[in-house]
Design an enzyme around this catalytic site. Structure first.
Site, PDB file in Angstrom:
ATOM      1  N   ASP A   1      21.653  30.088  13.922  1.00  0.00           N
ATOM      2  CA  ASP A   1      20.933  31.264  13.409  1.00  0.00           C
ATOM      3  C   ASP A   1      21.376  31.655  11.989  1.00  0.00           C
ATOM      4  OD1 ASP A   1      19.400  33.539  13.182  1.00  0.00           O
ATOM      5  OD2 ASP A   1      19.965  34.354  15.137  1.00  0.00           O
TER       6      ASP A   1
ATOM      7  N   HIS B   1      17.053  34.809  11.907  1.00  0.00           N
ATOM      8  CA  HIS B   1      16.128  35.845  12.376  1.00  0.00           C
ATOM      9  C   HIS B   1      16.044  37.020  11.399  1.00  0.00           C
ATOM     10  CE1 HIS B   1      19.612  37.873  14.535  1.00  0.00           C
ATOM     11  NE2 HIS B   1      18.929  38.947  14.236  1.00  0.00           N
TER      12      HIS B   1
ATOM     13  N   SER C   1      23.669  41.844  12.618  1.00  0.00           N
ATOM     14  CA  SER C   1      23.151  40.490  12.468  1.00  0.00           C
ATOM     15  C   SER C   1      23.370  40.014  11.047  1.00  0.00           C
ATOM     16  CB  SER C   1      21.661  40.446  12.778  1.00  0.00           C
ATOM     17  OG  SER C   1      21.491  40.274  14.139  1.00  0.00           O
TER      18      SER C   1
END
Ligand code: ARG
Ligand code: GLU
Length: 654
Positions: free
Chosen positions: A221, A84, A589
């Protein structure tokens, strides 16, 4: 000066053991935490985490783009981050013929690696406490303006010295603890960063919005990039002649995995937290801001979804916008619930009462009342500010009226027409007329209905432009400035309240709120109890992906090759994701998750929904970060991408 000394003494109290695993610590001060880390299982030294004299783990961690983290995993500049985080770059390289979002992408040779103009990564060269330099010349009788002017002047000198011509460095001075401490950060920023690999979205975004912020989780991810440099290993604009960057340090990868109880730490760039705020700040978030914004976004998501479900083309146009709206929408729901469940407002109120009893006769007396009064003054206009941003300013027709470069490719007018009616109505009903521009009030009385107003705006560009400008001007001249002023006053009081809290709670460890600077959070692998009688195991496996697999549900439709691999047998217990107690937030992230020996075991990508109030208060029972197990990343590279030639440049610890 005396105050600075007291504060320095209080900040040094960082050596006390932290309650549970809460905290985001400054790497340069990690020696204050190292005993606690080692007691909890860490096997390395403070110098291994951060050193200015030799290569350390910090040299393998970067700020990726403007708000993610990445880590170096080879001596040839190979970098891991989240899918992402790479999403928009993967999307830009995608077309109908080469849909890398859908099919994934694997560069077979260096020449196939794809450049990404605008993408940068930042290495931290050093960080240093410069409080004394920044406040040099400060006198107690200075006004706030004089103090700020002094800080600006001293900061400018510091930055000029740190970035003197030709050294290619960037620098910033950041205020910590609401301006009680200042740190100088010096960076080296690389700007030729190329895409090397990405799994198909059905793996990298598996679970989509349905599973976002949730456990059990099965999202692969990750995406892979490579940093390029000039022949001298220094930052350079994109050029075919550039060569892979040779990092001072890259991470070794552990294939030994993790199990419940194992020590882990996260090294990355958390964006923003507010751990020391007044109960009125929390009350506003819990009772006003979160619920109202959630309701507004529910309306917007429902409108988008209706049209996205009808057309594949519209789904592609709006999927990224939808994800953006849905991400915070879901986070706020978890946050609101968590704040209530933990009784954060009454707990903070009781704390403030004890604080005031203690503060009697000191310079801190009355400070919590002062904050309450400031919030009472700020909240109505701040609510209006948030309404603008969540309603009228989101209407695309009004955005394009002001912005000639508006992206028409991803625009679908029927969605926007419905948005106009819904958002204008919500705005009008929620706010008193003092918060609306005169033009808005005039037009409102002229049109027979919101529908009629909408028809005019979508028929006559002049009408759209006039409304757009009226709302935008009013927002920037009449709403935003008082909000900024009030927030400034509030932060000024927090500067003292922070000192007061530190003196009041001498036995507590204070870490600075997150501000996108490099931090270390440490904890251990652990599951949690989301509800009565439910315990969530901390490790998910490929078996869970197969359980969720459903070709009829977009978010759960896995690639056929994954079904085939599973059917062949032998991979059922392949680990996919894991939970730990590391204190993280947005910006973390892509952060490396490391084991006791500093080897890479995972990549952080989310938190559990029930624990998202950790931006305001951390509950060790329920706050968990979610990481991709690095062994699933290796599995996907090999079995799905057939790109295991990448393993040749990685170093495996075990
Ligand atoms: N919740 C994660 C993070 O906050 C993942 C976001 C990915 N985007 C999404 N809408 N699924 O930002
Ligand atoms: N997905 C988040 C990010 O993009 C991390 C989740 C969190 O807020 O902890 O940084």
């Amino acid at each position: 000066m005396k105050r600075t000394v007291i504060l320095a003494a209080l900040l040094a109290l960082g050596a006390l053991p932290a309650k549970a695993d809460e905290g985001m610590w400054l790497p340069a001060l990690i020696s204050q935490r190292i005993e606690d880390m080692q007691a909890k299982g860490f096997k390395l030294s403070a110098e291994d985490i951060y050193s200015v004299n030799q290569a350390s783990l910090k040299d393998a961690v970067v700020l990726f783009g403007s708000g993610c983290t990445g880590e170096l995993v080879s001596d040839q500049g190979l970098l891991f981050t989240n899918h992402h985080c790479g999403y928009s770059f993967i999307q830009r390289h995608s077309s109908v013929e080469h849909d890398y979002l859908k099919d994934g992408f694997w560069a077979k040779t260096r020449a196939d690696e794809l450049p990404n103009p605008g993408l940068t990564v930042r290495f931290l060269e050093s960080m240093e406490d410069v409080t004394e330099v920044v406040l040099k010349g400060y006198k107690a009788k200075m006004t706030e303006e004089q103090r700020q002017a002094l800080i600006d002047k001293n900061t400018k000198k510091l930055l000029a010295k740190a970035t003197k011509e030709g050294n290619g460095l960037k620098a910033s001075v950041e205020a910590l603890y609401y301006g009680n401490q200042y740190f100088l950060f010096i960076f080296r920023e690389y700007r030729d960063v190329r895409l090397v690999g990405a799994p198909p979205s059905s793996i990298g975004k598996f679970g989509g919005e349905t599973d976002n912020w949730m456990w059990p989780r099965h999202t692969g991810d990750f995406s892979i990039f490579r940093i390029y440099a000039g022949a001298d290993n220094m930052p350079a604009d994109y050029s075919e002649a550039n060569v892979p960057y040779r990092p001072k340090r890259s991470l070794k990868i552990s294939r030994a995995g993790v199990k419940e109880g194992d020590f882990t730490f996260v090294y990355g760039c958390p964006g923003s937290t507010q751990e020391y705020v007044h109960s009125e700040a929390v009350k506003y978030i819990q009772d006003v801001s979160d619920p109202e914004k959630i309701a507004l976004r529910t309306t917007r998501l429902n409108i988008m979804k209706k049209y996205m479900d009808q057309s594949q083309a519209v789904r592609i146009q709006y999927s990224s916008k939808y994800a953006g709206v849905a991400n915070a929408w879901k986070k706020w729901q978890g946050e609101e619930k968590g704040l209530r469940k933990n009784h954060v407002v009454p707990v903070k109120q009781a704390y403030e009462k004890r604080f005031e009893e203690w503060a009697q006769g000191t310079r801190f007396e009355g400070i919590t009342r002062q904050l309450a009064n400031l919030y009472a003054a700020r909240n109505p206009i701040y609510r209006a500010y948030e309404y603008y941003r969540e309603t009228v300013l989101t209407i695309e027709k009004l955005q394009m009226a002001r912005n000639p470069r508006f992206n028409m490719k991803d625009y679908y007018q029927p969605i926007d027409e419905e948005m106009f009616v819904a958002m204008m109505t919500a705005f009008d009903e929620a706010l008193e007329d003092v918060y609306k521009p005169r033009f808005f009030l005039e037009r409102r009385s002229q049109y027979s209905s919101m529908e009629a107003w909408k028809d005019a705006v979508f028929t006559f560009d002049n009408e759209a432009k006039a409304l757009s400008e009226a709302l935008n001007d009013f927002f920037t001249t009449t709403i935003a400035p008082p909000v900024a002023e009030l927030n400034k006053s509030i932060n000024l009081v927090y500067r003292d309240y922070m000192q007061g809290q530190m003196e009041f709670e001498k036995g507590k460890t204070f870490y600075p709120d997150a501000n996108l600077t490099l931090r270390v959070a440490y904890g251990h692998v652990e599951g949690y109890r989301p509800l009565d009688a439910i315990y969530y195991d901390p490790v998910s496996t490929l078996r869970g992906i197969i359980e969720k697999d459903n070709p009829d549900i977009f978010d759960y439709n896995i690639p056929q090759v994954l079904r085939d691999i599973y059917a062949r047998g032998g991979f059922g217990s392949q680990p996919v994701c894991f939970l730990a107690t590391n204190h993280t937030t947005g910006g973390n992230s892509g952060s490396p998750v490391l084991n006791a020996r500093g080897h890479l075991v995972g990549i952080n990508f989310d938190r559990v929904w029930e624990g998202t109030m950790s931006d305001l208060v951390y509950d060790p029972e329920i706050c968990r970060n979610i990481s991709l197990d690095v062994r699933y990343l290796l599995f996907v590279i090999k079995e799905i991408g057939h790109a295991d030639y990448l393993f040749d440049e990685m170093t495996f610890a075990d």
